[in-house]
Write a protein that holds these residues in place. Structure first.
Motif, PDB file in Angstrom:
ATOM      1  N   LEU A 277       0.854  -1.194   0.000  1.00  0.00           N
ATOM      2  CA  LEU A 277       0.000   0.000   0.000  1.00  0.00           C
ATOM      3  C   LEU A 277       0.882   1.234   0.000  1.00  0.00           C
ATOM      4  O   LEU A 277       2.017   1.206   0.477  1.00  0.00           O
ATOM      5  CB  LEU A 277      -0.979   0.023   1.179  1.00  0.00           C
ATOM      6  CG  LEU A 277      -0.513   0.418   2.576  1.00  0.00           C
ATOM      7  CD1 LEU A 277      -1.698   0.836   3.414  1.00  0.00           C
ATOM      8  CD2 LEU A 277       0.232  -0.710   3.247  1.00  0.00           C
ATOM      9  N   LYS A 278       0.349   2.324  -0.526  1.00  0.00           N
ATOM     10  CA  LYS A 278       1.045   3.605  -0.581  1.00  0.00           C
ATOM     11  C   LYS A 278       0.092   4.676  -0.121  1.00  0.00           C
ATOM     12  O   LYS A 278      -0.984   4.772  -0.689  1.00  0.00           O
ATOM     13  CB  LYS A 278       1.465   3.832  -2.022  1.00  0.00           C
ATOM     14  CG  LYS A 278       2.886   4.225  -2.364  1.00  0.00           C
ATOM     15  CD  LYS A 278       3.985   3.910  -1.467  1.00  0.00           C
ATOM     16  CE  LYS A 278       5.122   4.908  -1.686  1.00  0.00           C
ATOM     17  NZ  LYS A 278       6.065   4.968  -0.618  1.00  0.00           N
ATOM     18  N   PRO A 279       0.398   5.505   0.861  1.00  0.00           N
ATOM     19  CA  PRO A 279       1.578   5.356   1.698  1.00  0.00           C
ATOM     20  C   PRO A 279       1.338   4.255   2.736  1.00  0.00           C
ATOM     21  O   PRO A 279       0.235   3.729   2.823  1.00  0.00           O
ATOM     22  CB  PRO A 279       1.659   6.722   2.376  1.00  0.00           C
ATOM     23  CG  PRO A 279       0.246   7.164   2.494  1.00  0.00           C
ATOM     24  CD  PRO A 279      -0.448   6.630   1.269  1.00  0.00           C
ATOM     25  N   GLY A 280       2.382   3.956   3.494  1.00  0.00           N
ATOM     26  CA  GLY A 280       2.241   2.970   4.559  1.00  0.00           C
ATOM     27  C   GLY A 280       2.915   1.654   4.254  1.00  0.00           C
ATOM     28  O   GLY A 280       2.558   0.630   4.853  1.00  0.00           O
ATOM     29  N   ARG A 281       3.906   1.694   3.383  1.00  0.00           N
ATOM     30  CA  ARG A 281       4.563   0.445   2.966  1.00  0.00           C
ATOM     31  C   ARG A 281       5.201  -0.325   4.122  1.00  0.00           C
ATOM     32  O   ARG A 281       4.969  -1.512   4.262  1.00  0.00           O
ATOM     33  CB  ARG A 281       5.605   0.811   1.899  1.00  0.00           C
ATOM     34  CG  ARG A 281       6.166  -0.335   1.148  1.00  0.00           C
ATOM     35  CD  ARG A 281       7.074   0.205   0.050  1.00  0.00           C
ATOM     36  NE  ARG A 281       8.471  -0.053   0.349  1.00  0.00           N
ATOM     37  CZ  ARG A 281       9.130  -1.103  -0.092  1.00  0.00           C
ATOM     38  NH1 ARG A 281       8.537  -1.982  -0.862  1.00  0.00           N
ATOM     39  NH2 ARG A 281      10.401  -1.280   0.227  1.00  0.00           N
ATOM     40  N   PRO A 282       5.993   0.316   4.976  1.00  0.00           N
ATOM     41  CA  PRO A 282       6.597  -0.490   6.059  1.00  0.00           C
ATOM     42  C   PRO A 282       5.557  -0.753   7.165  1.00  0.00           C
ATOM     43  O   PRO A 282       4.880   0.173   7.613  1.00  0.00           O
ATOM     44  CB  PRO A 282       7.727   0.401   6.603  1.00  0.00           C
ATOM     45  CG  PRO A 282       7.669   1.682   5.852  1.00  0.00           C
ATOM     46  CD  PRO A 282       6.425   1.731   5.051  1.00  0.00           C
ATOM     47  N   GLN A 283       5.443  -1.987   7.553  1.00  0.00           N
ATOM     48  CA  GLN A 283       4.471  -2.349   8.598  1.00  0.00           C
ATOM     49  C   GLN A 283       5.060  -3.433   9.476  1.00  0.00           C
ATOM     50  O   GLN A 283       5.963  -4.160   9.059  1.00  0.00           O
ATOM     51  CB  GLN A 283       3.165  -2.887   7.976  1.00  0.00           C
ATOM     52  CG  GLN A 283       2.391  -1.881   7.149  1.00  0.00           C
ATOM     53  CD  GLN A 283       1.739  -0.772   7.969  1.00  0.00           C
ATOM     54  OE1 GLN A 283       1.460  -0.955   9.162  1.00  0.00           O
ATOM     55  NE2 GLN A 283       1.503   0.374   7.352  1.00  0.00           N
ATOM     56  N   LEU A 296       3.265   0.904  13.126  1.00  0.00           N
ATOM     57  CA  LEU A 296       2.934   1.698  11.939  1.00  0.00           C
ATOM     58  C   LEU A 296       4.120   2.584  11.576  1.00  0.00           C
ATOM     59  O   LEU A 296       4.928   2.939  12.446  1.00  0.00           O
ATOM     60  CB  LEU A 296       1.716   2.585  12.236  1.00  0.00           C
ATOM     61  CG  LEU A 296       0.468   1.869  12.757  1.00  0.00           C
ATOM     62  CD1 LEU A 296      -0.635   2.877  13.084  1.00  0.00           C
ATOM     63  CD2 LEU A 296      -0.024   0.857  11.737  1.00  0.00           C
ATOM     64  N   PRO A 297       4.199   2.994  10.309  1.00  0.00           N
ATOM     65  CA  PRO A 297       5.289   3.888   9.924  1.00  0.00           C
ATOM     66  C   PRO A 297       5.130   5.274  10.539  1.00  0.00           C
ATOM     67  O   PRO A 297       4.038   5.649  10.967  1.00  0.00           O
ATOM     68  CB  PRO A 297       5.185   3.940   8.398  1.00  0.00           C
ATOM     69  CG  PRO A 297       3.808   3.500   8.073  1.00  0.00           C
ATOM     70  CD  PRO A 297       3.343   2.609   9.179  1.00  0.00           C
ATOM     71  N   GLY A 298       6.223   6.022  10.553  1.00  0.00           N
ATOM     72  CA  GLY A 298       6.232   7.308  11.250  1.00  0.00           C
ATOM     73  C   GLY A 298       5.741   8.490  10.455  1.00  0.00           C
ATOM     74  O   GLY A 298       5.229   9.458  11.032  1.00  0.00           O
ATOM     75  N   ASN A 299       5.892   8.455   9.139  1.00  0.00           N
ATOM     76  CA  ASN A 299       5.422   9.600   8.355  1.00  0.00           C
ATOM     77  C   ASN A 299       3.955   9.860   8.685  1.00  0.00           C
ATOM     78  O   ASN A 299       3.143   8.928   8.654  1.00  0.00           O
ATOM     79  CB  ASN A 299       5.535   9.302   6.852  1.00  0.00           C
ATOM     80  CG  ASN A 299       6.925   9.601   6.329  1.00  0.00           C
ATOM     81  OD1 ASN A 299       7.558  10.560   6.755  1.00  0.00           O
ATOM     82  ND2 ASN A 299       7.395   8.770   5.420  1.00  0.00           N
ATOM     83  N   PRO A 300       3.596  11.096   9.021  1.00  0.00           N
ATOM     84  CA  PRO A 300       2.236  11.326   9.534  1.00  0.00           C
ATOM     85  C   PRO A 300       1.101  10.810   8.643  1.00  0.00           C
ATOM     86  O   PRO A 300       0.152  10.222   9.151  1.00  0.00           O
ATOM     87  CB  PRO A 300       2.191  12.842   9.720  1.00  0.00           C
ATOM     88  CG  PRO A 300       3.611  13.182  10.076  1.00  0.00           C
ATOM     89  CD  PRO A 300       4.455  12.278   9.213  1.00  0.00           C
ATOM     90  N   VAL A 301       1.184  11.022   7.332  1.00  0.00           N
ATOM     91  CA  VAL A 301       0.084  10.537   6.483  1.00  0.00           C
ATOM     92  C   VAL A 301       0.099   9.007   6.433  1.00  0.00           C
ATOM     93  O   VAL A 301      -0.948   8.358   6.503  1.00  0.00           O
ATOM     94  CB  VAL A 301       0.151  11.155   5.068  1.00  0.00           C
ATOM     95  CG1 VAL A 301      -0.960  10.592   4.187  1.00  0.00           C
ATOM     96  CG2 VAL A 301       0.057  12.675   5.144  1.00  0.00           C
ATOM     97  N   SER A 302       1.307   8.432   6.376  1.00  0.00           N
ATOM     98  CA  SER A 302       1.423   6.961   6.362  1.00  0.00           C
ATOM     99  C   SER A 302       0.849   6.394   7.651  1.00  0.00           C
ATOM    100  O   SER A 302       0.157   5.375   7.659  1.00  0.00           O
ATOM    101  CB  SER A 302       2.880   6.534   6.254  1.00  0.00           C
ATOM    102  OG  SER A 302       3.550   7.306   5.321  1.00  0.00           O
ATOM    103  N   SER A 303       1.169   7.061   8.746  1.00  0.00           N
ATOM    104  CA  SER A 303       0.716   6.628  10.047  1.00  0.00           C
ATOM    105  C   SER A 303      -0.813   6.675  10.116  1.00  0.00           C
ATOM    106  O   SER A 303      -1.480   5.714  10.532  1.00  0.00           O
ATOM    107  CB  SER A 303       1.334   7.584  11.067  1.00  0.00           C
ATOM    108  OG  SER A 303       1.143   7.147  12.350  1.00  0.00           O
ATOM    109  N   SER A 363       2.129  13.090  -0.973  1.00  0.00           N
ATOM    110  CA  SER A 363       3.203  13.049   0.019  1.00  0.00           C
ATOM    111  C   SER A 363       2.785  12.355   1.317  1.00  0.00           C
ATOM    112  O   SER A 363       1.740  12.648   1.887  1.00  0.00           O
ATOM    113  CB  SER A 363       3.670  14.465   0.341  1.00  0.00           C
ATOM    114  OG  SER A 363       4.530  14.400   1.452  1.00  0.00           O
ATOM    115  N   SER A 364       3.645  11.448   1.782  1.00  0.00           N
ATOM    116  CA  SER A 364       3.324  10.706   3.006  1.00  0.00           C
ATOM    117  C   SER A 364       3.665  11.509   4.259  1.00  0.00           C
ATOM    118  O   SER A 364       3.352  11.093   5.362  1.00  0.00           O
ATOM    119  CB  SER A 364       4.045   9.371   3.023  1.00  0.00           C
ATOM    120  OG  SER A 364       5.435   9.593   2.899  1.00  0.00           O
ATOM    121  N   GLY A 365       4.320  12.670   4.068  1.00  0.00           N
ATOM    122  CA  GLY A 365       4.695  13.449   5.238  1.00  0.00           C
ATOM    123  C   GLY A 365       3.970  14.779   5.315  1.00  0.00           C
ATOM    124  O   GLY A 365       4.330  15.639   6.131  1.00  0.00           O
TER     125      GLY A 365
HETATM  126  O1  MOO Z   1       5.020   4.077   2.242  1.00  0.00           O
HETATM  127 MO1  MOO Z   1       5.717   5.372   3.117  1.00  0.00          MO
HETATM  128  O2  MOO Z   1       4.398   5.164   4.118  1.00  0.00           O
HETATM  129  O3  MOO Z   1       5.136   6.265   1.703  1.00  0.00           O
HETATM  130  O4  MOO Z   1       5.815   7.022   3.287  1.00  0.00           O
END
Ligand code: MOO
Ligand SMILES: Nc1nc2c(c(=O)[nH]1)N[C@H]1C(S)=C(S)[C@@H](COP(=O)(O)OP(=O)(O)OC[C@H]3O[C@@H](n4cnc5c(N)ncnc54)[C@H](O)[C@@H]3O)O[C@H]1N2
Length: 404
Positions: A277-283, A296-303, A363-365
């Motif tokens: 999934l994009k954003p949110g790839r690392p899980q 969950l990933p740290g980037n605010p939108v990903s999070s 943007s994921s951030g």
């Molecule tokens: O997949 Mo990451 O969550 O784009 O920024």
């Protein structure tokens, strides 16, 4: 790479449930009962007058009868054993008061004359006819002693909280008082209200996720953000596991050597990897001392997005909500969308308008995207023309409705 559906299934398989626990009745709205509720005593517990009037015997229930009014009027419990209604007598009584012994009906004040307007008369004149038992709520007539009133599995609503209080309960066992610890990681994080030095930012993910968790009905704790110290993160996670039914972390899980969450859970029952999934790839997910943890990933939108995709549905299920998923709408796209990374489902923050939806950008951030959005557009990796129908999850912005 794992698909979104596979990762969701793994998170469901963690079996996130609230331990049954006792909560104060006044804090129990929305929770699901873990026990049957029976009345410890009959309701009402004694015969109660349903009207303001005069308690009389059967002898004095016909028009023209004028029993002598005895004793003080009864406005609450009857404690004096001398207070008794005998044929030819009446006792003035208020709504909700205990019916004195001997009384067989209560005649409403509107059907009487002679006493209320002239206390010195000593008699009350009855007009109209009343049956035995008229205007008396008999003991146990509503609920019998030991009768079951609410069943385990029932959701507690304000009216049922009234029932619990009426039955004298201060606490109640519920199976939906889910406790969630939200742990933010990153040595750059400081709480809002504190000054930032160069390289530092204000923590926002924990508040964002905590706000939704609390709105869903979970009890949330948020320890101080943890920097890059693996041992202090382990200590914090273990403390959280002593209290929580679920731990959610943000940040510290991508490929870097400093990824503190991955390092802290290394060698434990945990699993990290990319999800399509994009954003949110690392899980990541796993358990700490048996307690489910979702990373969950740290980037605010990903999070935010990955919380919506992976965490919110299981939390709502554990809280006993019937509506687990966001409501969806099929809406026309008000811009074009280029193809995304092959094989990835995209969850784009968007702005719902009367005639369609506009994506906020990829943007994921982006904090700006969080500010603007009121939906999440869910699309595959292909390109979309202006006007294409797309699916949007409508976010719960009801708290903002009154400002629209
Ligand atoms: O997949 Mo990451 O969550 O784009 O920024
Ligand atoms: N070499 C690679 N680098 C990265 C990859 C990758 O596959 N290879 N994946 C990228 C993707 S995609 C994402 S998403 C991020 C996820 O990284 P982490 O989960 O480890 O997150 P952090 O590095 O800790 O933080 C990312 C970003 O978000 C800010 N942040 C973190 N926590 C908070 C918070 N509580 N409140 C506000 N902002 C927060 C943080 O300052 C960073 O700017 O990794 C990519 N890198």
């Amino acid at each position: 790479m794992r698909t979104v559906a596979e990762h969701r299934a793994r998170i469901r398989a963690l079996g996130i449930v609230a331990a049954p626990r006792s909560v104060p009745v006044d804090d129990s709205v929305g929770h699901v009962l873990a026990e049957d509720i029976s009345a410890p005593v009959a309701v009402p517990a004694f015969d109660v007058s349903a009207v303001d009037g005069f308690a009389v015997t059967m002898n004095d229930l016909c028009t023209g009868s004028a029993p002598a009014v005895r004793g003080p009027r009864v406005a609450g419990p009857v404690t004096d054993p001398e207070v008794h209604v005998a044929p030819g007598t009446a006792i003035q009584i208020m709504t909700g008061a205990q019916v004195p012994s001997g009384a067989q009906a209560v005649v409403p004040v509107e059907a009487t004359s002679g006493f209320v307007d002239d206390f010195t008369s000593g008699h009350v004149r009855i007009s109209g006819s009343f049956a035995k038992g008229a205007n008396i709520r008999v003991a146990g007539g509503d609920i019998a002693a030991n009768e079951k009133v609410l069943t385990a599995g029932t959701r507690l609503s304000p009216n049922r909280i009234g029932v619990l209080r009426a039955l004298g309960r201060t606490h109640v066992r519920v199976r939906s008082a889910l406790r969630v610890a939200v742990v933010s990681t990153g040595s750059e994080l400081v709480w809002a209200g504190e000054d930032t030095r160069p390289g530092q930012i204000h923590e926002s993910n924990g508040s964002m996720l905590g706000a939704d968790l609390a709105a869903c009905g979970a009890t949330v704790r948020r320890p101080n953000p943890i920097g890059d110290d693996v041992n202090s993160l382990r200590d914090t996670l273990e403390l959280c596991a002593d209290w929580a039914d679920l731990i959610v972390t943000t940040g510290g899980i991508s490929a870097g050597t400093e990824d503190v969450v991955r390092l802290a859970l290394q060698g434990r029952d945990a699993d990290f990897g990319p999800v399509a999934l994009k954003p949110g790839r690392p899980q990541g997910l796993g358990r700490v001392d048996g307690v489910p943890i979702v990373c969950l990933p740290g980037n605010p939108v990903s999070s935010f997005v990955s919380y919506e995709v992976f965490v919110r549905p299981v939390v709502r299920a554990a809280l006993g909500h019937r509506a687990i998923d966001r409501p969806t709408r099929e809406v026309p796209l008000l811009s074009t969308l280029n193809a995304g990374r092959a094989g990835y489902t995209r969850y784009l923050l968007g702005i719902l308008e009367i005639d369609g939806v506009t994506p906020c950008g990829p943007s994921s951030g982006s904090i700006r995207a969080l500010a603007a959005s009121d939906c999440i557009i869910v699309v595959d990796d292909t390109s979309f023309d202006h006007g294409s129908q797309v699916r949007a999850w409508v976010l719960d912005n009801s708290s903002c409705d009154r400002f629209r």
